[in-house]
Design a protein around this motif. Structure first.
Motif, PDB file in Angstrom:
ATOM      1  N   GLN A   1      66.086 128.404  82.398  1.00 32.23           N
ATOM      2  CA  GLN A   1      66.384 128.287  83.818  1.00 32.23           C
ATOM      3  C   GLN A   1      67.720 127.587  84.058  1.00 32.23           C
ATOM      4  O   GLN A   1      68.134 126.725  83.285  1.00 32.23           O
ATOM      5  CB  GLN A   1      65.284 127.499  84.527  1.00 32.23           C
ATOM      6  CG  GLN A   1      63.906 128.126  84.442  1.00 32.23           C
ATOM      7  CD  GLN A   1      63.791 129.360  85.292  1.00 32.23           C
ATOM      8  OE1 GLN A   1      64.158 129.367  86.471  1.00 32.23           O
ATOM      9  NE2 GLN A   1      63.270 130.436  84.711  1.00 32.23           N
ATOM     10  N   THR A   2      68.382 127.963  85.156  1.00 31.47           N
ATOM     11  CA  THR A   2      69.560 127.261  85.647  1.00 31.47           C
ATOM     12  C   THR A   2      69.141 126.431  86.852  1.00 31.47           C
ATOM     13  O   THR A   2      68.695 126.979  87.868  1.00 31.47           O
ATOM     14  CB  THR A   2      70.669 128.245  86.055  1.00 31.47           C
ATOM     15  OG1 THR A   2      71.077 128.996  84.911  1.00 31.47           O
ATOM     16  CG2 THR A   2      71.874 127.505  86.621  1.00 31.47           C
ATOM     17  N   ALA A   3      69.233 125.115  86.714  1.00 31.80           N
ATOM     18  CA  ALA A   3      68.811 124.208  87.782  1.00 31.80           C
ATOM     19  C   ALA A   3      69.939 124.048  88.798  1.00 31.80           C
ATOM     20  O   ALA A   3      71.038 123.623  88.446  1.00 31.80           O
ATOM     21  CB  ALA A   3      68.419 122.850  87.205  1.00 31.80           C
ATOM     22  N   VAL A   4      69.661 124.395  90.047  1.00 31.33           N
ATOM     23  CA  VAL A   4      70.685 124.449  91.091  1.00 31.33           C
ATOM     24  C   VAL A   4      70.412 123.398  92.161  1.00 31.33           C
ATOM     25  O   VAL A   4      69.278 123.242  92.617  1.00 31.33           O
ATOM     26  CB  VAL A   4      70.728 125.843  91.753  1.00 31.33           C
ATOM     27  CG1 VAL A   4      71.782 125.879  92.854  1.00 31.33           C
ATOM     28  CG2 VAL A   4      70.997 126.921  90.713  1.00 31.33           C
ATOM     29  N   LEU A   5      71.476 122.695  92.542  1.00 29.62           N
ATOM     30  CA  LEU A   5      71.443 121.802  93.692  1.00 29.62           C
ATOM     31  C   LEU A   5      72.226 122.480  94.804  1.00 29.62           C
ATOM     32  O   LEU A   5      73.445 122.660  94.693  1.00 29.62           O
ATOM     33  CB  LEU A   5      72.062 120.445  93.335  1.00 29.62           C
ATOM     34  CG  LEU A   5      72.134 119.409  94.463  1.00 29.62           C
ATOM     35  CD1 LEU A   5      70.746 119.044  94.941  1.00 29.62           C
ATOM     36  CD2 LEU A   5      72.881 118.168  94.005  1.00 29.62           C
ATOM     37  N   ALA A   6      71.546 122.921  95.869  1.00 31.43           N
ATOM     38  CA  ALA A   6      72.173 123.691  96.943  1.00 31.43           C
ATOM     39  C   ALA A   6      72.569 122.772  98.090  1.00 31.43           C
ATOM     40  O   ALA A   6      71.796 121.899  98.492  1.00 31.43           O
ATOM     41  CB  ALA A   6      71.219 124.771  97.449  1.00 31.43           C
ATOM     42  N   ILE A   7      73.787 122.977  98.606  1.00 29.79           N
ATOM     43  CA  ILE A   7      74.307 122.140  99.691  1.00 29.79           C
ATOM     44  C   ILE A   7      74.790 123.035 100.819  1.00 29.79           C
ATOM     45  O   ILE A   7      75.495 124.033 100.582  1.00 29.79           O
ATOM     46  CB  ILE A   7      75.473 121.260  99.210  1.00 29.79           C
ATOM     47  CG1 ILE A   7      75.061 120.456  97.984  1.00 29.79           C
ATOM     48  CG2 ILE A   7      75.949 120.333 100.320  1.00 29.79           C
ATOM     49  CD1 ILE A   7      76.206 119.686  97.356  1.00 29.79           C
ATOM     50  N   GLY A   8      74.421 122.709 102.043  1.00 29.64           N
ATOM     51  CA  GLY A   8      74.875 123.482 103.187  1.00 29.64           C
ATOM     52  C   GLY A   8      74.030 123.204 104.419  1.00 29.64           C
ATOM     53  O   GLY A   8      73.059 122.436 104.369  1.00 29.64           O
ATOM     54  N   GLU A   9      74.407 123.830 105.528  1.00 30.62           N
ATOM     55  CA  GLU A   9      73.625 123.705 106.742  1.00 30.62           C
ATOM     56  C   GLU A   9      72.231 124.287 106.516  1.00 30.62           C
ATOM     57  O   GLU A   9      72.056 125.179 105.675  1.00 30.62           O
ATOM     58  CB  GLU A   9      74.321 124.416 107.899  1.00 30.62           C
ATOM     59  CG  GLU A   9      75.670 123.817 108.279  1.00 30.62           C
ATOM     60  CD  GLU A   9      75.533 122.376 108.767  1.00 30.62           C
ATOM     61  OE1 GLU A   9      74.459 122.020 109.302  1.00 30.62           O
ATOM     62  OE2 GLU A   9      76.492 121.596 108.599  1.00 30.62           O
ATOM     63  N   PRO A  10      71.218 123.794 107.253  1.00 28.39           N
ATOM     64  CA  PRO A  10      69.830 124.202 106.966  1.00 28.39           C
ATOM     65  C   PRO A  10      69.610 125.702 106.854  1.00 28.39           C
ATOM     66  O   PRO A  10      69.025 126.168 105.875  1.00 28.39           O
ATOM     67  CB  PRO A  10      69.065 123.603 108.154  1.00 28.39           C
ATOM     68  CG  PRO A  10      69.853 122.398 108.535  1.00 28.39           C
ATOM     69  CD  PRO A  10      71.291 122.775 108.309  1.00 28.39           C
ATOM     70  N   ASP A  11      70.075 126.491 107.822  1.00 31.03           N
ATOM     71  CA  ASP A  11      69.855 127.935 107.766  1.00 31.03           C
ATOM     72  C   ASP A  11      70.538 128.557 106.556  1.00 31.03           C
ATOM     73  O   ASP A  11      69.952 129.361 105.831  1.00 31.03           O
ATOM     74  CB  ASP A  11      70.367 128.609 109.048  1.00 31.03           C
ATOM     75  CG  ASP A  11      69.473 128.312 110.235  1.00 31.03           C
ATOM     76  OD1 ASP A  11      68.293 127.977 110.004  1.00 31.03           O
ATOM     77  OD2 ASP A  11      69.943 128.410 111.388  1.00 31.03           O
ATOM     78  N   ALA A  12      71.803 128.191 106.343  1.00 33.78           N
ATOM     79  CA  ALA A  12      72.574 128.776 105.246  1.00 33.78           C
ATOM     80  C   ALA A  12      72.000 128.398 103.890  1.00 33.78           C
ATOM     81  O   ALA A  12      71.907 129.233 102.984  1.00 33.78           O
ATOM     82  CB  ALA A  12      74.036 128.342 105.340  1.00 33.78           C
TER      83      ALA A  12
END
Length: 530
Positions: A197-208
């Motif tokens: 697996q590639t562990a991702v930390l996602a950052i952005g506005e809630p909808d996006a």
């Protein structure tokens, strides 16, 4: 407090503050720290994130690349040795100078080929397991090798290697592709078990950020796992979570908590959904911050369902601009597709003629009614046509439709029942292996359908289309397509429509050939066939 809750809840935020009520969310934008403070924060984070932790996160990638390197070496050596044996016989049997020239040439050949595979980054973490791009690089590296060898031998006037190359090229490329196919299957099994697996930390506005997380985790075989979400201006973490595809993902706070969250969440990739909040300087600072940590940074452009072949990155005035080429379903491309359709449909009908005759006999013996079933479909530019299939239901099955509408299992305009009582025993077998669709190649020869294309829609579906869905009618419907290899009847209406639109915008002959190959695999897997 109530207003804040209304803004957050649509994206699935859930508070865990202990009393079961949503906690207040601070939307105040944090003022960037001075450079010396920021640098100190990065240094501290880099010290806390020890190299062994970064190394451990990508161990599977290095192990997988090493396995590919080993099999590549074995395949190349076997291909070259096979070519040498066929062309010159067993070692030592060559006459004169060839006795020493041929083995030496084979060694050089192997070294150059392996160097080309490395130079074309065929084992890069960016492409391993990605399918088409990985295979394309392998083929490109192999042809580059043979081109270089051919030029050198032509200049040196070494004519003895022509037959040698004629054997090594197809044998080596086929072996490399089959080995990559084997390892892709191995990776798919590991990912289905939760590994690789590639562990991702996602950052952005809630909808996006929720849309990004949804796309990354929709297919487990893609190997992405979102371990945390950051919302710009959110402030420190408050124990809240978002739910994406049935999985709770913690909100790690705002953008200033990213470095600390990388350690706590175990992320090896940071994905940004929208760069408006960061700006040019913010993105540059984030790149510098992540560099000593060994963490990758990816940025979502917000563009979806656009093939890689249509994307061109163009740096203009220091800004990387993404240029999107126009779709290619008009002009010469349409003529090329029509020529392919005629050749393929003719060959398919000729090769399967005994099967078609046997199917017709089975249908006639199995139940009363005609052998073929015709129904109206809407083709290119909204023109109706009669689509032909082998009959798989009882006679006058259409008259029973009204009584079965309440049992519809589809979530859109389609009507689908997994155990439709109108299907005959012979028809169930035909549907399982898509044999009932073979007569549609007659529609292809008549120019009403294509071998590959969107799903043929009913008139009632087209009448309910909005402006976006009308775009499906820009190309001919297909006997197979993205919908056929992505789940067939198990697809939701929204997913089915999205696949059709993606095909219209991203059509290419290469994609058609790949979809035909995938269709054969989907037919034998029998998933979604009912």
């Amino acid at each position: 407090m109530q207003q804040t809750e209304t803004q957050i809840r649509p994206v699935g935020l859930r508070s865990t503050n202990g009393n079961g009520h949503p906690s207040a969310v601070d939307h105040t934008v944090t003022v960037p720290s001075p450079p010396d403070v920021a640098n100190g924060r990065v240094a501290a984070a880099a010290q806390r994130l020890i190299p062994s932790e970064v190394f451990a996160r990508t161990t599977w990638q290095r192990r997988y690349a090493a396995q590919l390197r080993l099999t590549d070496t074995l395949v190349v050596c076997m291909g070259v040795v096979l070519a040498q044996y066929i062309r010159f016989g067993t070692p030592g049997t060559a006459a004169g100078d060839f006795k020493y020239l041929v083995p030496g040439f084979s060694v050089v050949f192997i070294v150059v080929w392996l160097f080309a595979l490395a130079a074309f980054h065929t084992r890069s973490p960016r492409v391993i397991g990605s399918g088409i791009e990985e295979y394309r690089r392998v083929i490109a590296a192999s042809f580059w090798t043979f081109g270089a060898i051919a030029i050198v031998t032509l200049l040196l006037k070494v004519d003895v290697v022509r037959g040698y190359l004629a054997v090594a090229l197809p044998a080596g490329i086929l072996g490399l592709l089959l080995s990559r196919l084997f390892w892709r299957g191995h990776m798919a099994r590991k990912r289905a078990e939760g590994g690789y697996q590639t562990a991702v930390l996602a950052i952005g506005e809630p909808d996006a950020v929720q849309n990004l997380a949804n796309e990354l985790t929709q297919n487990a075989l893609d190997g992405y796992r979102v371990v945390g979400v950051g919302v710009p201006g959110y402030g420190p973490p408050r124990g809240e979570r978002i739910t994406v595809n049935g999985t709770d993902i913690p909100i790690i706070g705002g953008e200033t908590q990213v470095l600390e969250a990388i350690r706590t969440c175990g992320a090896d990739t940071v994905a940004i959904a929208g760069t408006e909040h960061f700006g040019v300087q913010g993105i540059r600072r984030l790149i510098w911050d992540l560099e000593p940590l060994g963490v990758d940074l990816v940025v979502s452009t917000g563009v979806m369902d656009v093939a890689l072949s249509r994307l061109v990155m163009r740096p203009i005035a220091g800004l990387p601009l993404l240029h999107i080429e126009k779709p290619q379903y008009l002009g010469a491309q349409r003529f090329q597709k029509r020529a392919f359709d005629i050749c393929f449909a003719s060959a398919a009908l000729i090769v399967t003629l005994p099967l078609l005759i046997g199917t017709a006999i089975a249908i006639k013996i199995g139940s009363r009614g005609p052998i073929f079933y015709s129904s109206e479909r809407i083709g290119i530019d909204g023109k109706p046509f009669s689509m032909t299939k082998f009959r798989t239901m009882v006679k006058d099955a259409d008259k029973q439709l009204a009584s079965l509408l309440n049992a519809n299992e589809s979530d859109g305009l389609l009507f689908k029942i997994r155990d439709d009582p109108r299907i005959t025993s012979v028809g169930r077998f035909l549907r399982r292996f898509s044999i009932d669709e073979m007569p549609q190649f007659l529609n292809v020869l008549r120019g009403e359908m294509s071998v590959v294309g969107p799903r043929p829609p009913l008139r009632r579906e087209v009448e309910a289309y909005d402006c976006d869905l009308v775009r499906r009618l820009l190309v001919k419907p297909g006997v197979t397509g993205l919908w056929q290899v992505s789940g067939r009847s198990d697809l939701s209406w929204e997913r089915s429509v999205r696949l059709d639109l993606s095909y219209v915008d991203n059509w290419s002959m290469t994609q058609d050939v790949l979809l035909i190959a995938k269709t054969l695999r989907a037919v034998f897997r029998r998933s979604g066939a009912y």
